[in-house]
Structure formats: C-alpha cells, structure tokens
Design a protein around this motif. Structure first.
Motif, PDB file in Angstrom:
ATOM      1  N   GLY A   1      28.956  42.469 125.739  1.00 35.12           N
ATOM      2  CA  GLY A   1      29.422  43.536 125.900  1.00 35.12           C
ATOM      3  C   GLY A   1      30.815  43.738 126.545  1.00 35.12           C
ATOM      4  N   ALA A   2      30.873  43.245 127.730  1.00 35.20           N
ATOM      5  CA  ALA A   2      32.377  43.304 128.354  1.00 35.20           C
ATOM      6  C   ALA A   2      33.437  42.907 127.387  1.00 35.20           C
ATOM      7  N   ARG A   3      33.186  41.785 126.768  1.00 33.53           N
ATOM      8  CA  ARG A   3      34.227  41.218 125.926  1.00 33.53           C
ATOM      9  C   ARG A   3      34.690  42.006 124.773  1.00 33.53           C
ATOM     10  N   GLU A   4      33.506  42.541 123.968  1.00 31.88           N
ATOM     11  CA  GLU A   4      33.644  43.606 122.878  1.00 31.88           C
ATOM     12  C   GLU A   4      34.324  44.738 123.308  1.00 31.88           C
ATOM     13  N   GLN A   5      34.079  45.266 124.543  1.00 31.14           N
ATOM     14  CA  GLN A   5      34.744  46.472 125.144  1.00 31.14           C
ATOM     15  C   GLN A   5      36.136  46.371 125.876  1.00 31.14           C
ATOM     16  N   GLY A   6      36.594  45.020 125.828  1.00 27.04           N
ATOM     17  CA  GLY A   6      37.903  44.716 126.293  1.00 27.04           C
ATOM     18  C   GLY A   6      37.732  44.808 127.740  1.00 27.04           C
ATOM     19  N   LEU A   7      36.748  44.780 128.343  1.00 27.41           N
ATOM     20  CA  LEU A   7      36.529  44.756 129.938  1.00 27.41           C
ATOM     21  C   LEU A   7      36.773  43.454 130.746  1.00 27.41           C
ATOM     22  N   ALA A   8      36.685  42.236 129.933  1.00 27.50           N
ATOM     23  CA  ALA A   8      36.745  41.074 130.548  1.00 27.50           C
ATOM     24  C   ALA A   8      38.172  40.640 130.348  1.00 27.50           C
ATOM     25  N   ARG A   9      38.770  40.161 131.625  1.00 32.03           N
ATOM     26  CA  ARG A   9      40.519  39.839 131.514  1.00 32.03           C
ATOM     27  C   ARG A   9      40.537  38.290 131.768  1.00 32.03           C
ATOM     28  N   ALA A  10      41.556  37.850 131.231  1.00 30.12           N
ATOM     29  CA  ALA A  10      42.094  36.514 131.553  1.00 30.12           C
ATOM     30  C   ALA A  10      42.956  36.235 132.742  1.00 30.12           C
ATOM     31  N   GLU A  11      42.674  35.877 133.989  1.00 30.56           N
ATOM     32  CA  GLU A  11      43.680  35.911 135.033  1.00 30.56           C
ATOM     33  C   GLU A  11      43.962  34.414 135.427  1.00 30.56           C
ATOM     34  N   GLY A  12      45.333  34.557 135.814  1.00 33.15           N
ATOM     35  CA  GLY A  12      45.795  33.097 136.265  1.00 33.15           C
ATOM     36  C   GLY A  12      45.783  32.838 137.655  1.00 33.15           C
ATOM     37  N   LYS A  13      46.641  31.835 137.926  1.00 35.09           N
ATOM     38  CA  LYS A  13      46.532  31.208 139.384  1.00 35.09           C
ATOM     39  C   LYS A  13      46.899  32.265 140.490  1.00 35.09           C
ATOM     40  N   ASP A  14      47.410  33.551 140.221  1.00 30.77           N
ATOM     41  CA  ASP A  14      48.052  34.265 141.225  1.00 30.77           C
ATOM     42  C   ASP A  14      47.062  35.444 141.360  1.00 30.77           C
ATOM     43  N   TYR A  15      45.933  35.568 140.584  1.00 31.70           N
ATOM     44  CA  TYR A  15      44.891  36.579 140.500  1.00 31.70           C
ATOM     45  C   TYR A  15      44.123  36.516 142.123  1.00 31.70           C
ATOM     46  N   VAL A  16      44.213  37.711 142.734  1.00 35.32           N
ATOM     47  CA  VAL A  16      43.545  37.829 143.899  1.00 35.32           C
ATOM     48  C   VAL A  16      42.283  38.203 143.615  1.00 35.32           C
ATOM     49  N   VAL A  17      41.118  37.538 143.938  1.00 37.89           N
ATOM     50  CA  VAL A  17      39.842  37.901 143.518  1.00 37.89           C
ATOM     51  C   VAL A  17      39.352  39.048 144.314  1.00 37.89           C
ATOM     52  N   ARG A  18      38.473  39.924 143.782  1.00 33.32           N
ATOM     53  CA  ARG A  18      37.893  41.131 144.124  1.00 33.32           C
ATOM     54  C   ARG A  18      36.414  41.011 144.631  1.00 33.32           C
ATOM     55  N   ASP A  19      36.055  41.828 145.590  1.00 33.74           N
ATOM     56  CA  ASP A  19      34.791  41.956 145.807  1.00 33.74           C
ATOM     57  C   ASP A  19      33.820  42.033 144.651  1.00 33.74           C
ATOM     58  N   GLY A  20      32.863  41.514 144.399  1.00 34.02           N
ATOM     59  CA  GLY A  20      31.967  41.841 143.232  1.00 34.02           C
ATOM     60  C   GLY A  20      32.359  41.421 141.944  1.00 34.02           C
ATOM     61  N   ASP A  21      33.633  40.894 141.870  1.00 36.91           N
ATOM     62  CA  ASP A  21      34.048  40.129 140.356  1.00 36.91           C
ATOM     63  C   ASP A  21      32.941  39.140 139.901  1.00 36.91           C
ATOM     64  N   VAL A  22      32.740  39.083 138.816  1.00 38.12           N
ATOM     65  CA  VAL A  22      31.960  38.371 137.811  1.00 38.12           C
ATOM     66  C   VAL A  22      32.782  37.249 137.036  1.00 38.12           C
ATOM     67  N   ILE A  23      32.819  36.198 137.542  1.00 40.90           N
ATOM     68  CA  ILE A  23      33.894  35.193 137.001  1.00 40.90           C
ATOM     69  C   ILE A  23      33.330  34.092 136.170  1.00 40.90           C
ATOM     70  N   LEU A  24      34.072  33.679 135.403  1.00 46.05           N
ATOM     71  CA  LEU A  24      33.688  32.165 134.624  1.00 46.05           C
ATOM     72  C   LEU A  24      34.942  31.380 134.364  1.00 46.05           C
ATOM     73  N   PHE A  25      34.915  30.272 135.282  1.00 46.24           N
ATOM     74  CA  PHE A  25      36.247  29.631 135.412  1.00 46.24           C
ATOM     75  C   PHE A  25      36.275  28.726 134.242  1.00 46.24           C
ATOM     76  N   ARG A  26      37.791  28.542 133.671  1.00 44.08           N
ATOM     77  CA  ARG A  26      37.891  27.439 132.870  1.00 44.08           C
ATOM     78  C   ARG A  26      39.005  26.562 133.471  1.00 44.08           C
ATOM     79  N   PHE A  27      38.548  25.193 133.223  1.00 46.11           N
ATOM     80  CA  PHE A  27      39.143  24.052 134.252  1.00 46.11           C
ATOM     81  C   PHE A  27      39.442  22.890 133.088  1.00 46.11           C
ATOM     82  N   SER A  28      40.428  22.070 133.870  1.00 46.05           N
ATOM     83  CA  SER A  28      40.331  20.714 133.067  1.00 46.05           C
ATOM     84  C   SER A  28      39.723  19.586 133.965  1.00 46.05           C
ATOM     85  N   ALA A  29      38.964  18.817 133.379  1.00 43.25           N
ATOM     86  CA  ALA A  29      38.445  17.593 134.023  1.00 43.25           C
ATOM     87  C   ALA A  29      39.554  16.535 134.642  1.00 43.25           C
TER      88      ALA A  29
END
Length: 364
Positions: free
Chosen positions: A336-364
């Motif tokens: 639902g968050a993705r469909e409603q445009g509530l999910a954001r792609a954040e980069g290295k400078d993003y300051v994490v906020r209290d309560g954020d729900v996060i899925l990290f993308r990384f290279s091995a």
C-alpha cells in the motif's frame, strides 16, 4: 546493545529494582554489600509500534531492541580510596553506556540506611563525589606520565596537558561531563574512559503511595540537578511496585498500574529516559521473516543505520527504501505504501528518523 549500570549507596533498593526490571536473581538483603559481583540482565525495550507492525506484516518472529542492566554493588563514602568494596566496583561502571543512579526517597524503619537517615541530596553527593575522586586519580596519573613528554615538545602530550582544567573540575567534585572538550581534545578525553563522563539518570525510589504524586525529596532532587545545570533526568520509581508488577500476568498489569494512577511501568519510563539522555532512537525493518527494532543515535545517516544490521550493509550501501511509521500503518504495509507513493528512495545523505520502516539495498 545499550548497557545501563545501576549504582547507589547500599540499601537504596538497587537490587530489588534490578530484579523487578530483569526478572533476575540478584541477592536482596537488608545489609550493605549484598551484591558483590555485578549481576546482569537483558530486557526488551517496550515499543507498542512493534506490535502494530507485526499485526500488519504477520512475520515469523518479532525482535524488539534490548537493554542490558548491570546491578553494581553499593558504593560508600571512601570507595575511591578502597573503602567498602571500592575500586572493584568502580571498574564495573567503566563498562556501561550510562549510569542509573538509584537514590532512596522513602522512609522504612525495617530497612536500615547506611548513613543512618534518609537524605537523597546527601546520598547523591556522596556517590558522585566518589566517582569524581576516582576520575581525579585517573587524570592525575595520566598527566603525570605526559608532563615530561610535554616539556620535551611532544605535540600529543601538550594536547593532553590542556585537560588540566578537567582535573580542576574533578578536584571540586564536579563530573567530567560538565567539561566539554574541544574537537582536537576529544580523542584524548575519550581515551580516559572517565566514570563521570557517562550520562547519569536518577531513579528516585519512592514509597508505593507516593509514586503517582512524588514527594518533597524527589522535588528537592530535581531542583538540585536543575540548579547545577546537569544534563540528567529524574524518574520516580517504586522498586516495591515494580517487584509486584513483575509477579503479575501481563494481562493484569495495566489494571494494577491504573489502580495506582499510572499509565506505564517504571521500566518503560526508565528506558525512554535513557534513550532521550543518550540521544537514541529506533527504526524498524519489516518483512514476512521478521519485524525488528534497531537502535541508533539521532542524526545518523542511512549507511550508518544499515551498518547496525551488518557491516556489509554499510560498506555496500546503495539506497534505502523508507516509509514513515505512521504512513506504513495507514497504508497497511509495503504494498500500500508503494502504491500510494509513500515509500521513498533515499541515498547516503538521508538522516534516519525515529520510527522509519526501512528496506536497505546494498551490493555484496
């Protein structure tokens, strides 16, 4: 894991409080030094947001953040010079992130006071002075070692000599945390690992009937800390109430607290105060495998937050898919968050906020 050391004079209710908070088995007795070796217990950080996320995601498991409490033996006047069980316990304090200083704010003729009477301001001063004197010895030994090198022109030694003002503050009984090091002094300051540099949280142990409204001793303690400009908090707790609460089934605890005029247990209030004091916050990961809370410092950026999960996440960080907790709940999860445009792609400078729900993308 956050580690909180519980300190105080003997017979302040330290071990009773520790047992109640952690369901530990520390010896509780009406005589000094019932605690010899430090007792430890790990407790879950209360966070109702985890339950809400679990209802939405329906994971295989839920993993809360945890706090380790360390019950350190009672200090007495002269501990910095080896009185009581002295330096053995001062060393234990060096291993914790913050100090929970239990101060007795209740009368009970059946529980002897090591100083003969209840006086929380005096008791607080005794413990803090012993910690400051122990730190003074540490600083003086370091300065003695570096003085000759400083005279010969050693730059690092000269820098440490600038910490003489720290020695002067400790000699006046002031904690090291009241002396702010400059940027170039910070490394030398941290290397001293001083007891009084650690943040301090006061647990005012009161009688059961005074828990909701407090008492004059608690107010005097708060006023003294405010006058001195200490960055510390006072949380009124009742070790007796916490012990009774620990014996109740979870379903009965809210009713018991409400009967005392309380909305939450002492553990909740202590942990929240510790998080605030240390500048900590939580973010969440949420998948069918698990819903989990992770503890980070306020102001940390996304790669550092990813590193709490695994160092590979920080090294190979690509981006963080992030949804605010309230938006995640309102949208009913990731889809639902993705469909409603509530999910954001954040980069290295993003300051994490209290309560954020996060899925990290990384290279091995």
């Amino acid at each position: 894991m956050l580690r909180l050391g519980i300190v105080g004079l003997p017979n302040t209710g330290k071990s009773t409080l520790f047992n109640a908070l952690t369901s530990g088995k520390a010896l509780v007795a009406n005589y000094p030094f019932a605690t010899i070796e430090p007792n430890t217990g790990v407790v879950e950080v209360p966070d109702p947001r985890l339950d809400q996320l679990a209802r939405i995601v329906r994971p295989a498991r839920v993993v809360p953040a945890t706090v380790e409490f360390v019950d350190i033996a009672g200090l007495v006047k002269g501990a910095s010079e080896g009185e009581g069980l002295g330096n053995q316990f001062l060393a234990n304090i060096r291993e914790v992130d913050a100090v929970v200083h239990v101060v007795r704010c209740f009368e009970d003729p059946n529980v002897q006071h090591v100083m003969g009477s209840v006086d929380p301001l005096r008791d607080r001063a005794i413990v803090n002075l012993e910690l400051a004197l122990a730190d003074l010895g540490t600083v003086e030994r370091r300065l003695d070692r570096t003085s000759r090198a400083a005279r010969s022109g050693d730059a690092a030694a000269r820098l440490e000599q600038r910490l003489l003002r720290l020695r002067d503050a400790l000699a006046r009984g002031k904690p090291a945390r009241t002396v702010a090091p400059s940027e170039d002094e910070a490394a030398a300051y941290r290397s001293l690992n001083l007891l009084t540099a650690k943040p301090e949280l006061y647990a005012a142990n009161v009688a059961e009937h005074e828990l909701a409204g407090g008492n004059p001793w608690v107010e005097a303690l708060r006023a003294a800390i405010e006058r001195e400009g200490e960055p510390a908090e006072v949380v009124a707790v009742s070790a007796k109430v916490e012990a009774e609460l620990a014996e109740l089934p979870p379903a009965d605890r809210a009713e018991f607290l409400a009967s005392l005029g309380l909305a939450e247990a002492g553990l909740d209030r202590l942990v929240r105060a510790a998080y605030h004091l240390l500048g900590l916050q939580s973010y969440f990961t949420a998948s069918e495998k698990e819903v989990r809370a992770w503890t980070i410092h306020r102001g940390e950026k996304a790669p550092a937050a990813a590193g709490v999960i695994h160092s590979d996440f920080e090294r190979g960080f690509i981006r963080a898919e992030t949804v605010a907790y309230e938006d995640f709940v309102r949208a009913g999860g990731w889809k639902g968050a993705r469909e409603q445009g509530l999910a954001r792609a954040e980069g290295k400078d993003y300051v994490v906020r209290d309560g954020d729900v996060i899925l990290f993308r990384f290279s091995a």
